[in-house]
Design a protein around this motif. Sequence first.
Motif, PDB file in Angstrom:
ATOM      1  N   GLU A  41      -3.568  20.409   5.002  1.00 24.17           N
ATOM      2  CA  GLU A  41      -3.118  21.608   4.293  1.00 24.17           C
ATOM      3  C   GLU A  41      -2.140  21.247   3.173  1.00 24.17           C
ATOM      4  OE1 GLU A  41      -3.429  24.919   7.868  1.00 24.17           O
ATOM      5  OE2 GLU A  41      -1.591  23.741   7.639  1.00 24.17           O
ATOM      6  N   LEU A  42      -1.277  20.278   3.430  1.00 25.53           N
ATOM      7  CA  LEU A  42      -0.328  19.851   2.400  1.00 25.53           C
ATOM      8  C   LEU A  42      -1.056  19.210   1.222  1.00 25.53           C
ATOM      9  CD1 LEU A  42       2.523  18.416   4.624  1.00 25.53           C
ATOM     10  CD2 LEU A  42       2.659  20.440   3.158  1.00 25.53           C
ATOM     11  N   ARG A  43      -2.065  18.382   1.506  1.00 26.69           N
ATOM     12  CA  ARG A  43      -2.834  17.769   0.419  1.00 26.69           C
ATOM     13  C   ARG A  43      -3.554  18.841  -0.402  1.00 26.69           C
ATOM     14  NH1 ARG A  43      -3.773  14.111   4.478  1.00 26.69           N
ATOM     15  NH2 ARG A  43      -5.820  14.960   4.939  1.00 26.69           N
ATOM     16  N   GLN A  44      -4.091  19.843   0.280  1.00 23.91           N
ATOM     17  CA  GLN A  44      -4.768  20.937  -0.416  1.00 23.91           C
ATOM     18  C   GLN A  44      -3.768  21.745  -1.247  1.00 23.91           C
ATOM     19  OE1 GLN A  44      -6.672  23.718   2.191  1.00 23.91           O
ATOM     20  NE2 GLN A  44      -7.942  24.572   0.572  1.00 23.91           N
ATOM     21  N   THR A  52      -3.101  17.615  -9.640  1.00 21.48           N
ATOM     22  CA  THR A  52      -3.391  16.189  -9.781  1.00 21.48           C
ATOM     23  C   THR A  52      -3.805  15.653  -8.410  1.00 21.48           C
ATOM     24  OG1 THR A  52      -1.112  15.540  -9.305  1.00 21.48           O
ATOM     25  CG2 THR A  52      -1.683  15.912 -11.625  1.00 21.48           C
ATOM     26  N   PRO A  53      -4.401  14.456  -8.372  1.00 21.20           N
ATOM     27  CA  PRO A  53      -4.736  13.875  -7.067  1.00 21.20           C
ATOM     28  C   PRO A  53      -3.489  13.714  -6.208  1.00 21.20           C
ATOM     29  CG  PRO A  53      -5.800  12.654  -8.825  1.00 21.20           C
ATOM     30  CD  PRO A  53      -4.865  13.625  -9.488  1.00 21.20           C
ATOM     31  N   THR A  54      -3.651  13.911  -4.925  1.00 19.50           N
ATOM     32  CA  THR A  54      -2.534  13.826  -3.997  1.00 19.50           C
ATOM     33  C   THR A  54      -2.057  12.380  -3.858  1.00 19.50           C
ATOM     34  OG1 THR A  54      -3.556  15.631  -2.763  1.00 19.50           O
ATOM     35  CG2 THR A  54      -1.786  14.463  -1.676  1.00 19.50           C
ATOM     36  N   PRO A  55      -0.750  12.142  -3.982  1.00 18.67           N
ATOM     37  CA  PRO A  55      -0.250  10.773  -3.794  1.00 18.67           C
ATOM     38  C   PRO A  55      -0.392  10.356  -2.332  1.00 18.67           C
ATOM     39  CG  PRO A  55       1.573  12.299  -4.065  1.00 18.67           C
ATOM     40  CD  PRO A  55       0.316  13.083  -4.295  1.00 18.67           C
ATOM     41  N   ARG A  56      -0.470   9.061  -2.098  1.00 19.21           N
ATOM     42  CA  ARG A  56      -0.616   8.539  -0.742  1.00 19.21           C
ATOM     43  C   ARG A  56       0.766   8.366  -0.132  1.00 19.21           C
ATOM     44  NH1 ARG A  56      -5.074   4.251   0.062  1.00 19.21           N
ATOM     45  NH2 ARG A  56      -6.073   5.847   1.330  1.00 19.21           N
ATOM     46  N   VAL A  57       1.303   9.464   0.374  1.00 19.61           N
ATOM     47  CA  VAL A  57       2.617   9.463   1.010  1.00 19.61           C
ATOM     48  C   VAL A  57       2.521  10.220   2.326  1.00 19.61           C
ATOM     49  CG1 VAL A  57       3.920   9.281  -1.152  1.00 19.61           C
ATOM     50  CG2 VAL A  57       3.344  11.528  -0.247  1.00 19.61           C
ATOM     51  N   SER A  58       3.546  10.090   3.150  1.00 14.75           N
ATOM     52  CA  SER A  58       3.572  10.785   4.433  1.00 14.75           C
ATOM     53  C   SER A  58       3.705  12.292   4.225  1.00 14.75           C
ATOM     54  CB  SER A  58       4.738  10.274   5.277  1.00 14.75           C
ATOM     55  OG  SER A  58       5.959  10.640   4.668  1.00 14.75           O
ATOM     56  N   ALA A  59       3.370  13.039   5.275  1.00 17.21           N
ATOM     57  CA  ALA A  59       3.453  14.507   5.212  1.00 17.21           C
ATOM     58  C   ALA A  59       4.868  14.995   4.896  1.00 17.21           C
ATOM     59  CB  ALA A  59       2.930  15.126   6.514  1.00 17.21           C
ATOM     60  N   PRO A  60       5.926  14.437   5.501  1.00 12.28           N
ATOM     61  CA  PRO A  60       7.272  14.904   5.153  1.00 12.28           C
ATOM     62  C   PRO A  60       7.621  14.674   3.679  1.00 12.28           C
ATOM     63  CG  PRO A  60       7.339  13.691   7.225  1.00 12.28           C
ATOM     64  CD  PRO A  60       5.962  13.514   6.661  1.00 12.28           C
TER      65      PRO A  60
END
Length: 161
Positions: A41-44, A52-60
Amino acid sequence: MLLQYRDDLLFAEPASLHSVRLLRVGLYSKSVTFQGSTSAELRQAWTCLIGTPTPRVSAPILRLAIAFDLQAREAGGLSSASIRRLETLASQGRMSVPVQPGMRLVREWKGALHVVTIDEGGNLNWKARKWHSLSEVARAITGTRWSGPAFFGLVETVRSA
């Protein structure tokens, strides 16, 4: 859950298309909305809000980034001075800490302690004399050309991520 953001409206569309909710919320409520969100849901939400494309980071971290974007939209974002500082850090990899009135810069050189003070007018004072720059003071102390901020330890080195 499908999220769309326009102006100060946050549209949330659950999997069931029959119950579409429209939330008019303030900044605090927008941030709270994402507290229980899954990574998907956060990536969406990132894709809908930022575009922009979602960065590759943790959910927090992604939650913080989304909250920052919402805050920037509502409050106007970073100041121009902050943007310049970040651009300099990104391009050079190092940044000099600004000298401010009231600061005392202390450096030991060949067993002698040297103290430079910055008065309320922003003038540099060393050995009861006013100087135009820290580099001039560093040159007077060492006898060679130095970067004044580097000599007094005011240069921050930025590590690449």
